[in-house]
Scaffold this motif. Structure first.
Motif, PDB file in Angstrom:
ATOM      1  N   SER A 101      42.979  42.992  43.064  1.00 37.98           N
ATOM      2  CA  SER A 101      43.283  43.855  44.215  1.00 37.98           C
ATOM      3  C   SER A 101      43.632  43.025  45.445  1.00 37.98           C
ATOM      4  CB  SER A 101      42.094  44.758  44.535  1.00 37.98           C
ATOM      5  OG  SER A 101      41.867  45.644  43.484  1.00 37.98           O
ATOM      6  N   LEU A 102      42.857  41.963  45.665  1.00 41.32           N
ATOM      7  CA  LEU A 102      43.132  41.095  46.808  1.00 41.32           C
ATOM      8  C   LEU A 102      44.493  40.416  46.673  1.00 41.32           C
ATOM      9  CD1 LEU A 102      39.631  39.438  47.321  1.00 41.32           C
ATOM     10  CD2 LEU A 102      40.753  41.064  48.852  1.00 41.32           C
ATOM     11  N   GLU A 103      44.824  39.992  45.461  1.00 43.06           N
ATOM     12  CA  GLU A 103      46.140  39.383  45.237  1.00 43.06           C
ATOM     13  C   GLU A 103      47.253  40.364  45.559  1.00 43.06           C
ATOM     14  OE1 GLU A 103      45.680  38.221  41.152  1.00 43.06           O
ATOM     15  OE2 GLU A 103      45.224  36.148  41.685  1.00 43.06           O
ATOM     16  N   GLN A 104      47.081  41.624  45.169  1.00 44.72           N
ATOM     17  CA  GLN A 104      48.090  42.644  45.449  1.00 44.72           C
ATOM     18  C   GLN A 104      48.216  42.886  46.950  1.00 44.72           C
ATOM     19  OE1 GLN A 104      46.753  45.909  42.973  1.00 44.72           O
ATOM     20  NE2 GLN A 104      48.273  45.423  41.401  1.00 44.72           N
ATOM     21  N   GLU A 105      47.088  42.926  47.658  1.00 52.63           N
ATOM     22  CA  GLU A 105      47.121  43.113  49.103  1.00 52.63           C
ATOM     23  C   GLU A 105      47.874  41.976  49.788  1.00 52.63           C
ATOM     24  OE1 GLU A 105      43.348  43.884  51.035  1.00 52.63           O
ATOM     25  OE2 GLU A 105      42.702  45.079  49.303  1.00 52.63           O
ATOM     26  N   VAL A 106      47.597  40.755  49.350  1.00 48.49           N
ATOM     27  CA  VAL A 106      48.273  39.594  49.934  1.00 48.49           C
ATOM     28  C   VAL A 106      49.768  39.667  49.653  1.00 48.49           C
ATOM     29  CG1 VAL A 106      48.516  37.078  49.784  1.00 48.49           C
ATOM     30  CG2 VAL A 106      46.246  38.103  49.928  1.00 48.49           C
TER      31      VAL A 106
END
Length: 186
Positions: A174-179
């Motif tokens: 999820s964090l990778e997608q946000e970035v």
């Protein structure tokens, strides 16, 4: 262990010593009862020059091992006097496991297995982590290990380690997608 023992029915590991050695030998024994350890087993190991360090106890309704006359086969943790003298440093006998890595239903880890963590951290977080690590005076690995330790200690009771690790993987994804979204919008 030469034979795989069903460890799913284990309810606890009984350690017979307060201070555990660096490693123990993991084997199995088949006995009539799911709990306790018969004196005959203790005496047999004593005669063979090994000390019983711990053993697994099973649920009362544990599945009997039909290949072994319908007995309860359980893990047994021993240490032979000759092994203490023979093996030292980074040398360990086959079947050696770290006692601190053993729990009911969890196979032990070999002392030869070296710890290694592989993570996928978005570059922006890696930079921030590097800055914080230097300001605080710890390494990036220590930051990750402390975060993982905190997360696992605070994890919901009854949730397996694999479920918790899976949850961590989902959070990282999820964090990778946000970035990625931030990069695309900026």
């Amino acid at each position: 262990m030469a034979k795989q023992v069903n460890i799913k029915d284990e309810v606890r590991i009984v350690w017979l010593r307060d201070v555990l050695p660096e490693w123990v030998l993991q084997s199995y024994t088949c006995v009539e009862t799911p709990k306790g350890l018969p004196n005959e087993i203790r005496e047999q190991h004593h005669r063979n020059g090994s000390r019983i360090i711990g053993f697994a106890e099973l649920k009362e309704d544990a599945i009997l091992d039909e290949r072994n006359k319908g007995l309860h086969c359980r893990r047994l943790f021993t240490l032979r006097e000759e092994d203490i003298e023979k093996y030292s440093g980074d040398s360990y006998p086959r079947g050696a496991v770290v006692p601190q890595s053993i729990e009911a239903g969890v196979r032990g880890i070999s002392p030869t297995k070296k710890p290694q963590i592989t993570t996928r951290i978005p570059q922006e977080y890696l930079w921030q982590m590097n800055i914080v690590a230097q300001q605080v005076g710890i390494t990036e690995t220590e930051v990750i290990l402390n975060a993982l330790k905190d997360y696992l200690e605070k994890a919901i009771q009854g949730q397996s380690v694999s479920e918790r690790v899976g949850e961590l993987e989902s959070k990282i994804h999820s964090l990778e997608q946000e970035v990625a979204q931030l990069r695309n919008s900026g």
